[in-house]
Design a protein around this motif. Structure first.
Motif, mmCIF file in Angstrom:
data_model
loop_
_atom_site.group_PDB
_atom_site.id
_atom_site.type_symbol
_atom_site.label_atom_id
_atom_site.label_comp_id
_atom_site.label_asym_id
_atom_site.label_seq_id
_atom_site.Cartn_x
_atom_site.Cartn_y
_atom_site.Cartn_z
ATOM 1 N N ILE A 22 -25.192 -63.921 -62.261
ATOM 2 C CA ILE A 22 -25.535 -63.739 -60.848
ATOM 3 C C ILE A 22 -26.821 -64.487 -60.531
ATOM 4 N N ASP A 23 -27.822 -64.329 -61.377
ATOM 5 C CA ASP A 23 -29.100 -65.017 -61.154
ATOM 6 C C ASP A 23 -28.922 -66.531 -61.191
ATOM 7 N N ALA A 24 -28.099 -67.015 -62.114
ATOM 8 C CA ALA A 24 -27.896 -68.461 -62.244
ATOM 9 C C ALA A 24 -27.094 -69.036 -61.074
ATOM 10 N N LEU A 25 -26.107 -68.296 -60.603
ATOM 11 C CA LEU A 25 -25.234 -68.799 -59.536
ATOM 12 C C LEU A 25 -25.808 -68.590 -58.139
ATOM 13 N N GLY A 26 -26.532 -67.491 -57.942
ATOM 14 C CA GLY A 26 -27.167 -67.219 -56.655
ATOM 15 C C GLY A 26 -26.211 -67.305 -55.483
ATOM 16 N N ASP A 27 -26.569 -68.126 -54.500
ATOM 17 C CA ASP A 27 -25.752 -68.209 -53.280
ATOM 18 C C ASP A 27 -24.480 -69.037 -53.449
ATOM 19 N N ALA A 28 -24.201 -69.474 -54.674
ATOM 20 C CA ALA A 28 -22.934 -70.154 -54.941
ATOM 21 C C ALA A 28 -21.809 -69.148 -55.211
ATOM 22 N N ILE A 29 -22.125 -67.839 -55.231
ATOM 23 C CA ILE A 29 -21.107 -66.812 -55.441
ATOM 24 C C ILE A 29 -20.379 -66.593 -54.119
ATOM 25 N N GLN A 79 -26.640 -51.765 -61.371
ATOM 26 C CA GLN A 79 -27.481 -52.955 -61.518
ATOM 27 C C GLN A 79 -26.731 -54.212 -61.085
ATOM 28 N N PHE A 80 -25.455 -54.302 -61.401
ATOM 29 C CA PHE A 80 -24.625 -55.445 -61.012
ATOM 30 C C PHE A 80 -24.573 -55.563 -59.490
ATOM 31 N N CYS A 81 -24.267 -54.471 -58.814
ATOM 32 C CA CYS A 81 -24.161 -54.491 -57.353
ATOM 33 C C CYS A 81 -25.500 -54.786 -56.696
ATOM 34 N N TYR A 82 -26.552 -54.214 -57.233
ATOM 35 C CA TYR A 82 -27.886 -54.441 -56.677
ATOM 36 C C TYR A 82 -28.299 -55.906 -56.828
ATOM 37 N N ARG A 83 -27.983 -56.461 -57.987
ATOM 38 C CA ARG A 83 -28.332 -57.860 -58.243
ATOM 39 C C ARG A 83 -27.555 -58.790 -57.327
ATOM 40 N N LEU A 84 -26.289 -58.471 -57.055
ATOM 41 C CA LEU A 84 -25.524 -59.271 -56.092
ATOM 42 C C LEU A 84 -26.227 -59.277 -54.736
ATOM 43 N N ARG A 85 -26.684 -58.104 -54.310
ATOM 44 C CA ARG A 85 -27.386 -58.015 -53.032
ATOM 45 C C ARG A 85 -28.691 -58.817 -53.073
ATOM 46 N N MET A 86 -29.367 -58.820 -54.218
ATOM 47 C CA MET A 86 -30.635 -59.563 -54.357
ATOM 48 C C MET A 86 -30.455 -61.057 -54.113
ATOM 49 N N VAL A 87 -29.305 -61.605 -54.514
ATOM 50 C CA VAL A 87 -29.080 -63.041 -54.319
ATOM 51 C C VAL A 87 -28.389 -63.342 -52.991
ATOM 52 N N GLY A 88 -28.209 -62.292 -52.177
ATOM 53 C CA GLY A 88 -27.658 -62.487 -50.844
ATOM 54 C C GLY A 88 -26.161 -62.326 -50.715
ATOM 55 N N ALA A 122 -26.591 -50.383 -46.704
ATOM 56 C CA ALA A 122 -27.464 -50.891 -45.640
ATOM 57 C C ALA A 122 -28.658 -51.605 -46.255
ATOM 58 N N LEU A 123 -28.992 -52.744 -45.685
ATOM 59 C CA LEU A 123 -30.181 -53.458 -46.149
ATOM 60 C C LEU A 123 -31.422 -52.651 -45.821
ATOM 61 N N GLY A 124 -32.393 -52.687 -46.740
ATOM 62 C CA GLY A 124 -33.646 -51.963 -46.514
ATOM 63 C C GLY A 124 -34.473 -52.602 -45.414
ATOM 64 N N GLY A 125 -35.371 -51.825 -44.842
ATOM 65 C CA GLY A 125 -36.198 -52.316 -43.753
ATOM 66 C C GLY A 125 -37.645 -52.473 -44.129
ATOM 67 N N PHE A 126 -37.960 -52.419 -45.413
ATOM 68 C CA PHE A 126 -39.352 -52.516 -45.841
ATOM 69 C C PHE A 126 -39.906 -53.901 -45.569
ATOM 70 N N ASN A 127 -41.081 -53.947 -44.990
ATOM 71 C CA ASN A 127 -41.807 -55.196 -44.788
ATOM 72 C C ASN A 127 -43.206 -55.040 -45.339
ATOM 73 N N GLN A 128 -43.634 -55.988 -46.140
ATOM 74 C CA GLN A 128 -44.990 -55.965 -46.686
ATOM 75 C C GLN A 128 -45.973 -56.182 -45.548
ATOM 76 N N MET A 129 -46.927 -55.300 -45.429
ATOM 77 C CA MET A 129 -47.927 -55.437 -44.359
ATOM 78 C C MET A 129 -49.006 -56.408 -44.794
ATOM 79 N N ASP A 130 -49.432 -57.237 -43.875
ATOM 80 C CA ASP A 130 -50.540 -58.131 -44.162
ATOM 81 C C ASP A 130 -51.837 -57.330 -44.190
ATOM 82 N N ILE A 131 -52.645 -57.598 -45.190
ATOM 83 C CA ILE A 131 -53.932 -56.874 -45.305
ATOM 84 C C ILE A 131 -55.054 -57.811 -44.955
#
Length: 131
Positions: A22-29, A79-88, A122-131
């Motif tokens: 999954i990591d190697a293929l990324g958005d080619a999946i 972990q498989f499903c989460y990793r798929l989501r990580m690569v989009g 559902a995609l998470g809504g967390f956004n890193q706040m600028d400090i």
């Protein structure tokens, strides 16, 4: 455009790591199979994974296609499903039932239940706040 069809069951019996793929293929999946495989270590020790016993007789094979969760546990599938989501990847997971010991309807029901438990919806809504 060419895309990859990722089938973890084939990678399992060939000794590859589907999560690393999954990591190697990324958005080619472009398509993903939800299909498990497990090993008969007593047979595997004699024949290796490169044997050709009958698919319908797991006791005579080094590996067999299995219902989700019967070869790799819920944590692995999470972990498989989460990793798929990580690569989009946000496409289908096509359940392919070839388990010789479980009825197709039972295998499908168990696979759906496992995926419902582990699949991020559902995609998470967390956004890193600028400090």
């Amino acid at each position: 455009m060419i895309g990859a069809n990722l089938d973890p069951s084939h990678m399992f019996w060939m000794g590859a790591d589907p999560i690393a793929a999954i990591d190697a293929l990324g958005d080619a999946i472009f398509h993903v199979h939800a299909k498990d495989a497990g090993f008969n270590e007593a047979r595997r020790g004699v024949t290796s994974n490169l044997e050709n016993g009958p698919l319908g007789l797991p006791s005579a094979r080094a590996w067999s296609y299995l219902t989700l969760g019967y070869g790799h546990d819920t944590l692995w599938w999470r972990q498989f499903c989460y990793r798929l989501r990580m690569v989009g990847y946000d496409g289908w997971l096509s359940i392919e039932h070839e388990d010789p010991l479980l009825d197709a309807v039972e295998g499908l029901e168990r696979s759906v239940a496992l995926l419902r438990e582990v699949m991020p919806v559902a995609l998470g809504g967390f956004n890193q706040m600028d400090i």
